[in-house]
Design a protein around this motif. Sequence first.
Motif, short mmCIF file in Angstrom:
data_model
loop_
_atom_site.label_atom_id
_atom_site.label_comp_id
_atom_site.label_asym_id
_atom_site.label_seq_id
_atom_site.Cartn_x
_atom_site.Cartn_y
_atom_site.Cartn_z
N GLY A 213 27.20 35.01 26.25
CA GLY A 213 25.81 35.06 26.70
C GLY A 213 25.40 36.41 27.26
N GLU A 214 24.80 36.38 28.47
CA GLU A 214 24.28 37.59 29.09
C GLU A 214 25.38 38.55 29.52
N ALA A 215 26.63 38.08 29.55
CA ALA A 215 27.74 38.96 29.93
C ALA A 215 28.14 39.89 28.80
N ARG A 218 24.65 44.37 24.84
CA ARG A 218 24.04 44.54 23.52
C ARG A 218 22.68 45.21 23.65
N GLU A 231 23.13 49.58 29.81
CA GLU A 231 23.72 48.31 29.40
C GLU A 231 25.24 48.36 29.54
N LYS A 235 27.25 45.85 32.32
CA LYS A 235 28.12 44.76 31.86
C LYS A 235 29.61 45.02 32.09
N SER A 240 29.13 48.80 24.34
CA SER A 240 28.02 47.90 24.05
C SER A 240 27.90 47.72 22.55
#
Length: 331
Positions: A213-215, A218, A231, A235, A240
């Motif tokens: 998911g959000e982890a 991208r 990004e 993360k 990325s």
Amino acid sequence: MPAAPAVDPERAQRLARETLAIEASAVAALAGRVDDRFADAVRRMFACTGRVVVMGMGKSGHIGRKIAATLASTGTPAMFVHPAEASHGDLGMITAHDLVLAISNSGESEELTAILPLIKRMGVPLVALTGRAASTLGRHADVVLDTSVDKEACPHNLAPTASTTAQLALGDALAVSLLDARGFRADDFARSHPGGALGRKLLTHVGDVMRRGEAVPRVVPEAPLMDLMREISAKGLGMSAIVDGERAVGVFTDGDLRRLIERAGSGADLRALSAREVMHAGPRTVREDALAVEAAELMEAHSITSLLVVDAAGRLVGALNSNDLMRAKVI
């Protein structure tokens, strides 16, 4: 009691070598006794629809516990029952579907011989590991496997040493023959050892340890380099994915950023660059249903520390790095 003499290093080493030689000879002698009786024992244990109940007193009992554990972990249901406790109720653990593997060097352990008639009356097959085929245990057994030794490693020929080593080795031989007959594989072994290193390697999949998911970092191909850098920093994976719809079309890492800055030189303005212009196209990926150890091998083979994870259709579903694998104790 007289004071113990000081340890003589040369004597200790000599006795150690003698002990190892005596026990190695005892094990080697077993190979010449592997015959149809051994095959019969394996056949009976393989055909057992219940459990192999291992029994033994004293040192033979300790060996029996290990043999039971080895059998159980290699596909043959087994348990250890103490002969003395069997006379006080634990005999009820044994059913007509079981097989008893009894261990006694002398074949005359009182606690064991006392329950042999009851075991036979139940119609339970009895396999004996004994140093005396003509003993009480040997006479009651359906199959006798000879574990006799010329002498114990103990200088007084008293303490069970070579004899227990022979028992253990023959028990391992039974277990190995049975696992082969059952077609027992490495992944079967892993399922009975989920807490061990082998279990983790053969049972842990990428999907179990990856970030979702959000982890997952991208950005789209048109994203400015500054957005890409933010990004990566947010993360914490050191890279990325660059995604077009649901598919990863590229990847950019911390290392790529350093090399980009070195090539551009001081004073260069990189803000006008897009993710598409700096990314590595065709990033290395791993399937989410692959074993985690496969991801570790892929990272090692290509000297990288992170991977993008895709599903069967090639869609980006996660990411992981070497730290994730270390936390899962896969590496």
